[in-house]
Structures are given as structure tokens and as C-alpha cells.
Design a protein around this motif. Structure first.
Motif, short mmCIF file in Angstrom:
data_model
loop_
_atom_site.label_atom_id
_atom_site.label_comp_id
_atom_site.label_asym_id
_atom_site.label_seq_id
_atom_site.Cartn_x
_atom_site.Cartn_y
_atom_site.Cartn_z
N SER A 34 0.83 -1.22 0.00
CA SER A 34 0.00 0.00 0.00
C SER A 34 0.85 1.26 0.00
O SER A 34 0.70 2.14 0.84
CB SER A 34 -0.89 0.05 1.24
OG SER A 34 -1.83 -0.94 1.25
N GLN A 35 1.80 1.31 -0.91
CA GLN A 35 2.71 2.47 -0.91
C GLN A 35 2.18 3.61 -1.79
O GLN A 35 2.09 3.47 -3.01
CB GLN A 35 4.10 2.02 -1.35
CG GLN A 35 4.76 1.13 -0.29
CD GLN A 35 6.10 0.58 -0.69
OE1 GLN A 35 6.47 0.63 -1.86
NE2 GLN A 35 6.84 0.03 0.26
N ASN A 36 1.79 4.69 -1.15
CA ASN A 36 1.41 5.93 -1.84
C ASN A 36 2.14 7.03 -1.12
O ASN A 36 1.89 7.26 0.06
CB ASN A 36 -0.11 6.15 -1.76
CG ASN A 36 -0.89 4.97 -2.31
OD1 ASN A 36 -1.37 4.13 -1.56
ND2 ASN A 36 -0.99 4.88 -3.62
N VAL A 84 9.34 2.96 12.02
CA VAL A 84 9.23 1.51 11.81
C VAL A 84 8.81 1.29 10.36
O VAL A 84 7.71 1.66 9.95
CB VAL A 84 8.18 0.88 12.77
CG1 VAL A 84 8.14 -0.64 12.57
CG2 VAL A 84 8.50 1.22 14.22
N GLU A 85 9.71 0.69 9.58
CA GLU A 85 9.47 0.51 8.15
C GLU A 85 9.70 -0.96 7.77
O GLU A 85 10.70 -1.56 8.14
CB GLU A 85 10.41 1.43 7.34
CG GLU A 85 10.38 1.23 5.85
CD GLU A 85 9.00 1.38 5.23
OE1 GLU A 85 8.41 2.46 5.33
OE2 GLU A 85 8.50 0.39 4.64
N LYS A 86 8.73 -1.49 7.01
CA LYS A 86 8.79 -2.91 6.66
C LYS A 86 9.66 -3.18 5.42
O LYS A 86 10.24 -4.26 5.29
CB LYS A 86 7.35 -3.37 6.38
CG LYS A 86 7.17 -4.86 6.34
CD LYS A 86 5.70 -5.19 6.29
CE LYS A 86 5.50 -6.68 6.22
NZ LYS A 86 4.08 -7.01 6.15
N GLY A 140 1.51 8.77 11.36
CA GLY A 140 1.79 7.93 10.20
C GLY A 140 0.84 8.15 9.04
O GLY A 140 -0.35 8.38 9.24
N ASN A 141 1.43 8.12 7.86
CA ASN A 141 0.63 8.00 6.64
C ASN A 141 0.53 6.49 6.42
O ASN A 141 1.39 5.88 5.82
CB ASN A 141 1.34 8.72 5.49
CG ASN A 141 0.64 8.50 4.15
OD1 ASN A 141 -0.53 8.13 4.11
ND2 ASN A 141 1.36 8.72 3.06
N LEU A 142 -0.52 5.92 7.01
CA LEU A 142 -0.61 4.47 7.13
C LEU A 142 -0.84 3.77 5.80
O LEU A 142 -1.56 4.27 4.95
CB LEU A 142 -1.79 4.10 8.03
CG LEU A 142 -1.74 4.47 9.49
CD1 LEU A 142 -2.99 3.95 10.19
CD2 LEU A 142 -0.51 3.90 10.15
N1 SAM Z 1 5.28 7.86 5.00
C1 SAM Z 1 5.52 7.77 3.59
C2 SAM Z 1 4.89 8.94 2.88
O1 SAM Z 1 4.00 9.55 3.48
O2 SAM Z 1 5.26 9.21 1.74
C3 SAM Z 1 5.05 6.43 3.01
C4 SAM Z 1 3.59 6.13 3.22
S1 SAM Z 1 3.04 4.67 2.42
C5 SAM Z 1 1.31 4.99 2.34
C6 SAM Z 1 3.06 3.42 3.65
C7 SAM Z 1 4.44 2.99 4.15
O3 SAM Z 1 4.27 1.99 5.15
C8 SAM Z 1 5.34 2.36 3.11
O4 SAM Z 1 6.63 2.88 3.24
C9 SAM Z 1 5.32 0.87 3.40
O5 SAM Z 1 6.49 0.19 3.02
C10 SAM Z 1 5.16 0.90 4.90
N2 SAM Z 1 4.52 -0.31 5.47
C11 SAM Z 1 3.58 -1.11 4.91
N3 SAM Z 1 3.20 -2.07 5.76
C12 SAM Z 1 3.93 -1.88 6.90
C13 SAM Z 1 4.01 -2.56 8.15
N4 SAM Z 1 3.24 -3.62 8.40
N5 SAM Z 1 4.87 -2.11 9.08
C14 SAM Z 1 5.67 -1.02 8.83
N6 SAM Z 1 5.64 -0.35 7.66
C15 SAM Z 1 4.79 -0.76 6.71
#
Ligand code: SAM
Length: 345
Positions: A34-36, A84-86, A140-142
């Protein structure tokens, strides 16, 4: 005093822009995670402002990705930011940010769903629950695919004062799909009133801050996004165990358009269903023909208290699950059909 002014006035030195970093490390967005991304730092600053004053704060950021929001949190004066980044691909870019903000940014490569946040910060930042909130924030931008399960987990943590809430009433500023943000804040009688509205609002003050149009993200998601701020309440509006409230609310809202007694009935085994539903509705003094969406939190509290009372008298009730009974019945039916009997196997 002078030290805190110095902390609050911290600014990151000139760095490659977030877009440049994305190009530099070839960070193509992964749909599965879900990367946006948010690249506009004015927008990430606006999200961070919803958290309140971050000077000298401890912050946990969920899913920093290429680090736009991370930069805004650091520029807002956070003293200690744990991200915390996956996805490992983002770690080198985050290290660059960490070098630019010495001693302020800690990077954890991990999954926020299993990360032990109760061990992530110094114990001396904790504040008694009844006092002011600790200077600890979750921002967080979840990722859309984890936002609802994560929020349910955190709501349970709030009820039990565990996880991030072992430090006290930690505040959260998070993004959700716009429809989910509307459900979280929906009031009684509104179209979006749902299970999530009740679960969030009995434990927190919930504020839908603003909506970000989908076009602000890269890549653009199908939906708009809502920024929601949560402050845990000193005294939850329902004082029953989280699991009991969750079970009640799940049952009541399973028939959204029907009268609420229809859902309440499903809390009880068939043999005593009618009798106990009547007893529970009467004890709670709730009109059985209200729709689930018309129930206020005090209504749900009265129902939860009445249900808890019945469970105290008959402890096996709390374990009863209508859906499980239905599943077992269907299984037995399938096994009885000529093609699937045990004797055939
Ligand atoms: N914060 C950044 C931004 O606003 O541009 C990225 C937001 S993006 C919607 C979601 C981020 O959460 C991605 O970097 C993704 O790899 C990370 N992510 C996804 N699932 C995750 C998890 N279970 N635990 C930690 N990070 C996670």
C-alpha cells in the motif's frame, strides 16, 4: 530553557528532495505494501501540525517510506523519532536523514503490527493515565491494508493501557482512506455510523482533521485520504472488558438496517435466545426497535453492562459465537449429504 529553544529551532540541512531520493534509490511504489507517497512537504507539515506541539517530543512514525513526513516531524522539533518501516529498500534513504539529524532518528526495520512499542521509549517519559498526556506521539501515513487492523489493535491497547499506551494517553495522528476516517468520527444517526465509530469513540476523542485528495499522492490511489487525530479518554465511556464490548458491537452491527434486537439475539444460543434478549433489552432500557446506527454510546454502555451481568450469572455465554455455531451447522449439513458423508471417506 536555552536547550529546549535550540531543540525546537532545529532544521534539517539542505538534502536531496524526496523525489530525488526516490529516483536515486529507484524506489518504485509496491502495491502490495500500500505504498502511496507524499512528496509535498507543505502537506506533510500540515499533517504534523495536527499532532500539536512536537518540540522536545518522542514520536513513533509508522511506515516512513521515502521520508517526507519524517522530515516534517524532525523540523517540528521532535527530540527522538523512531520510525518503523517494513520495506528494506527505504533504509538507505532513511539513514541519510538520520545522518542529517544526529541522535534524533532511530530506524527500525520491522512490522508495526508486531513491533513492541512498549519497549521503544524511555520509561521516564510515562505519565499517569489520569494526568496530562505524555510527550509521545504516533504519527503515520498508514498503509491502507494495515490501517484498520492496526487501529483495532491500538484501541484494545488503549483499553488495557498496554503497547504505546503503557506510557499513558499517547496521542495518534494517522491517515485513513476517507470513508474509514468518516466512519471513525461518525455520530449517532449518520449514514457512516458503524462498529468502528463506536469502538473508537468509547475510548477516545476522535477528530477528523482534513481530507487530502488522492491526487496529492504518488502514485495516486483510487480514493481520497482523511487525517484523523485521537486522544485517549481518561475514563472510557464503557467500563467493560474490550473483548466483551467488541463482541457486543460486532453482533449489533451485523444487521445494520434491522432493529437492534436482531443483532443482540445473536449473542445467545438458540435455546435461550428470545428470553435472554428480552431480559437484556429490558435491563438496559434500550428500545429494541432502534437501528444500530441510532444507538448512542450510553445505549451501548447500558447494553454492555446488561450483557456483562448476564455473563456473570451464566459464564458460558461469553464464549458463545453465533457465527461459529452457524459454521458448525453448515459443516454437519455438508457431511450428511450423500457425496460427503464420513462413511464415504
Ligand atoms: N510515510 C511515507 C509517505 O507519506 O510518503 C510512506 C507512506 S506509504 C502509504 C506506507 C508505508 O508503510 C510504506 O513505506 C510501506 O512500506 C510501509 N509499510 C507497509 N506495511 C507496513 C508494516 N506492516 N509495518 C511497517 N511499515 C509498513
Amino acid at each position: 530553557m536555552a536547550a529546549s529553544r535550540k531543540l525546537a529551532s532545529f532544521r534539517l540541512p539542505p538534502l536531496p528532495t524526496v523525489s530525488e531520493l526516490i529516483k536515486l534509490y529507484n524506489l518504485r511504489a509496491e502495491k502490495q505494501l500500500s505504498q502511496n507517497f507524499l512528496l509535498d512537504l507543505k502537506l506533510t507539515d500540515k499533517i504534523v501540525r495536527q499532532a500539536g506541539n512536537l518540540s522536545d517530543a518522542h514520536v513513533c512514525e509508522v511506515g516512513p517510506g521515502p521520508g517526507g513526513l519524517t522530515r516534517s516531524i524532525l523540523n517540528a522539533g521532535a527530540r527522538d523519532l523512531l520510525v518503523v518501516e517494513k520495506d528494506t529498500r527505504f533504509i538507505p534513504g532513511l539513514k541519510l536523514l538520520s545522518d542529517a539529524a544526529p541522535g534524533k532518528l532511530r530506524i527500525v526495520h520491522g512490522d508495526i503490527l508486531t513491533f513492541r512499542m512498549d519497549r521503544g521509549f524511555p520509561v521516564d517519559i510515562a505519565k499517569p493515565w489520569e494526568e496530562d498526556q505524555p510527550n509521545l506521539h504516533i504519527i503515520g501515513n498508514l498503509p491502507f491494508n494495515v490501517s484498520t487492523p492496526l487501529m483495532i489493535k491500538w484501541l484494545e491497547n488503549i483499553a488495557n493501557r498496554t503497547g504505546p499506551f503503557a506510557y499513558g494517553r499517547t496521542r495518534l495522528t494517522l491517515t485513513f482512506q476517507k470513508e474509514v476516517a468518516e466512519r471513525l468520527t461518525a455520530s449517532t444517526g449518520s449514514r457512516q455510523r458503524s462498529r468502528l465509530s463506536v469502538m473508537a469513540q468509547y475510548l477516545c476523542t476522535v477528530h477528523n482533521c482534513f481530507t487530502i485528495p488522492g491526487r496529492a499522492f504518488v502514485p495516486k490511489p483510487e480514493v481520497d485520504v482523511g487525517v484523523v487525530h485521537f486522544t485517549p479518554l481518561v475514563k472510557p465511556q464503557i467500563e467493560q472488558p474490550f473483548k466483551l464490548v467488541e463482541k457486543l458491537v460486532r453482533n449489533v452491527f451485523q444487521f445494520r438496517r434491522k432493529h437492534c434486537h436482531k443483532g443482540v439475539e445473536k449473542l445467545f444460543p438458540e435455546a435461550c435466545r428470545v428470553e435472554l434478549t428480552q431480559e437484556m433489552m429490558q435491563k438496559a432500557d434500550v428500545d429494541p426497535i432502534l437501528r444500530p446506527t441510532e444507538l448512542t454510546i450510553p445505549h451501548i454502555r447500558a447494553l454492555a453492562d446488561a450483557y456483562a451481568h448476564l455473563c456473570t450469572h451464566e459464564p458460558s455465554l461469553i464464549k458463545y459465537e453465533f457465527r461459529e455455531e452457524l459454521r458448525m451447522k453448515n459443516l454437519t449439513k455438508q457431511r450428511r449429504t450423500p457425496m460427503g458423508t464420513f462413511s464415504d471417506m
